[in-house]
Design a protein around this motif. Structure first.
Motif, PDB file in Angstrom:
ATOM      1  N   UNK A   1      33.231 -78.076 -13.440  1.00 28.08           N
ATOM      2  CA  UNK A   1      32.896 -78.627 -14.755  1.00 28.08           C
ATOM      3  C   UNK A   1      33.199 -77.623 -15.865  1.00 28.08           C
ATOM      4  N   UNK A   2      32.940 -76.360 -15.605  1.00 25.44           N
ATOM      5  CA  UNK A   2      33.275 -75.323 -16.579  1.00 25.44           C
ATOM      6  C   UNK A   2      34.776 -75.228 -16.798  1.00 25.44           C
ATOM      7  N   UNK A   3      35.521 -75.362 -15.710  1.00 25.78           N
ATOM      8  CA  UNK A   3      36.979 -75.338 -15.805  1.00 25.78           C
ATOM      9  C   UNK A   3      37.480 -76.542 -16.601  1.00 25.78           C
ATOM     10  N   UNK A   4      36.909 -77.730 -16.323  1.00 26.61           N
ATOM     11  CA  UNK A   4      37.299 -78.939 -17.040  1.00 26.61           C
ATOM     12  C   UNK A   4      36.942 -78.844 -18.515  1.00 26.61           C
ATOM     13  N   UNK A   5      35.796 -78.235 -18.813  1.00 28.07           N
ATOM     14  CA  UNK A   5      35.418 -78.047 -20.222  1.00 28.07           C
ATOM     15  C   UNK A   5      36.481 -77.231 -20.951  1.00 28.07           C
ATOM     16  N   UNK A   6      36.923 -76.150 -20.325  1.00 25.84           N
ATOM     17  CA  UNK A   6      37.953 -75.308 -20.942  1.00 25.84           C
ATOM     18  C   UNK A   6      39.245 -76.059 -21.167  1.00 25.84           C
ATOM     19  N   UNK A   7      39.665 -76.840 -20.164  1.00 24.23           N
ATOM     20  CA  UNK A   7      40.904 -77.606 -20.268  1.00 24.23           C
ATOM     21  C   UNK A   7      40.806 -78.639 -21.390  1.00 24.23           C
ATOM     22  N   UNK A   8      39.723 -79.416 -21.393  1.00 25.98           N
ATOM     23  CA  UNK A   8      39.580 -80.480 -22.393  1.00 25.98           C
ATOM     24  C   UNK A   8      39.370 -79.915 -23.799  1.00 25.98           C
ATOM     25  N   UNK A   9      38.722 -78.754 -23.893  1.00 21.48           N
ATOM     26  CA  UNK A   9      38.534 -78.132 -25.206  1.00 21.48           C
ATOM     27  C   UNK A   9      39.877 -77.710 -25.795  1.00 21.48           C
ATOM     28  N   UNK A  10      40.723 -77.109 -24.972  1.00 18.61           N
ATOM     29  CA  UNK A  10      42.058 -76.701 -25.428  1.00 18.61           C
ATOM     30  C   UNK A  10      42.885 -77.920 -25.822  1.00 18.61           C
ATOM     31  N   UNK A  11      42.792 -78.983 -25.021  1.00 19.28           N
ATOM     32  CA  UNK A  11      43.531 -80.217 -25.324  1.00 19.28           C
ATOM     33  C   UNK A  11      43.072 -80.804 -26.656  1.00 19.28           C
ATOM     34  N   UNK A  12      41.751 -80.872 -26.860  1.00 20.13           N
ATOM     35  CA  UNK A  12      41.217 -81.446 -28.104  1.00 20.13           C
ATOM     36  C   UNK A  12      41.639 -80.621 -29.318  1.00 20.13           C
ATOM     37  N   UNK A  13      41.574 -79.305 -29.157  1.00 24.05           N
ATOM     38  CA  UNK A  13      41.983 -78.417 -30.242  1.00 24.05           C
ATOM     39  C   UNK A  13      43.464 -78.598 -30.570  1.00 24.05           C
ATOM     40  N   UNK A  14      44.294 -78.714 -29.552  1.00 22.62           N
ATOM     41  CA  UNK A  14      45.735 -78.898 -29.772  1.00 22.62           C
ATOM     42  C   UNK A  14      46.033 -80.242 -30.419  1.00 22.62           C
TER      43      UNK A  14
END
Length: 316
Positions: free
Chosen positions: A30-43
């Protein structure tokens, strides 16, 4: 039948909220997914925000095509903001509960913006059709007033129907479970939780998908058949190449969005489609909004020049 109705009504009082099952129960993942989705949202915000900025202020880009593209980029930001911030919150807090009202509001905005995307893609296809097939009449047909009317129609056209659709869905009795096998509130997983006969709801979903999905897609398809026919008749190879390059980006975006959305909604209550639908819904709600700005910019010399002016030309 009567006893089952009483059971449903009794269980309905316990369903005050839903619990998203999400993509994984493992805290590390879940922590890994948070990082991935946060980067995607920011981009998504940065990329689409950049397109909005340059299409608004660059004098070269003050044309109907870029006016629609700017609106499309704003729509992508809104569309992802309906689902991604909530997903990030759930991953960060590991609290996946959502109230019925919050779920209904999320679904309502999700459906309205999804319909807006279908209609706006159709509007953009019509703009390309007029530009290529009727170039002499293009300034007359696609004047500023018409562009405004088309955009407003795309944003508001599906709103009453989608509000009614959400009301219809949440009028059902949810008596089996409150565990929603998804990452946000969507129609297919909610129909799976409903007790009783949901065939009328499924018919309404198909009718909705046909009206705001199939018809715009057929409109786009018809527009591009006419466009390609016109392009092939152009005497100059350079002219054909330029015309194809201005349309290919839009065609790629249309294909990615409509294909993934169609597969997700093809079997609203199918167990098999729910598993695939969770991934596909992430694809057309998160992945494509991230790649769409890249698709439009990498093949568009005007936007590339505008970006260079924005970052390197001090007089911009």
């Amino acid at each position: 039948m009567e006893s089952r109705g009483k059971i449903c009504q009794a269980n309905l009082t316990n369903v005050e909220d839903f619990i998203f099952l999400g993509l994984s129960d493992q805290p590390v993942l879940q922590g890994f997914l948070f990082g991935i989705f946060f980067v995607i949202y920011l981009s998504i915000i940065i990329e689409n925000g950049l397109i909005i900025l340059i299409t608004k202020f660059d004098p070269v880009l003050q044309t109907p095509m870029y006016f629609f593209l700017g609106n499309f980029s704003f729509l992508e930001i809104c569309y992802t903001s309906v689902t991604l911030p909530r997903m990030l919150q759930d991953l960060w807090t590991q609290n996946r509960h959502i109230s019925l009202l919050s779920c209904a509001i999320q679904m309502c905005f999700f459906l309205i913006l999804g319909v807006t995307e279908c209609l706006l893609l159709a509007v953009m296809a019509y703009d390309r059709y007029v530009a290529i097939c009727k170039p002499l009449y293009y300034p007359l047909i696609m004047n500023h007033k018409t562009c405004i009317q088309l955009v407003v129609s795309a944003w508001l056209g599906g709103m009453p129907v989608q509000v009614g659709q959400v009301y219809y869905i949440f009028s059902l009795l949810f008596c089996d479970s409150n565990k929603l096998d998804h990452v946000f509130c969507d129609i297919p997983p909610l129909l799976k939780l409903a007790c009783g006969d949901t065939s009328l709801n499924e018919i309404s979903v198909y009718a909705d998908a046909f009206l705001f999905g199939v018809i715009p897609f057929l409109w786009i398809l018809n527009s591009y058949i006419r466009i390609i026919t016109t392009i092939l008749k152009l005497p100059s190879a350079t002219g054909r190449s330029k015309a194809f390059s201005t349309c290919s980006s839009h065609l790629i975006v249309v294909g990615l969005f409509f294909m993934s959305a169609a597969i997700s909604y093809f079997h609203p209550k199918s167990n098999q489609s729910l598993g695939k639908g969770k991934i596909l819904s992430l694809f057309y709600t998160i992945v494509t909004p991230m790649f769409n700005p890249m698709i439009y910019t990498l093949r568009n010399k005007d936007i590339i020049m505008a970006v260079r002016k924005l970052f390197f030309d001090k007089s911009y």
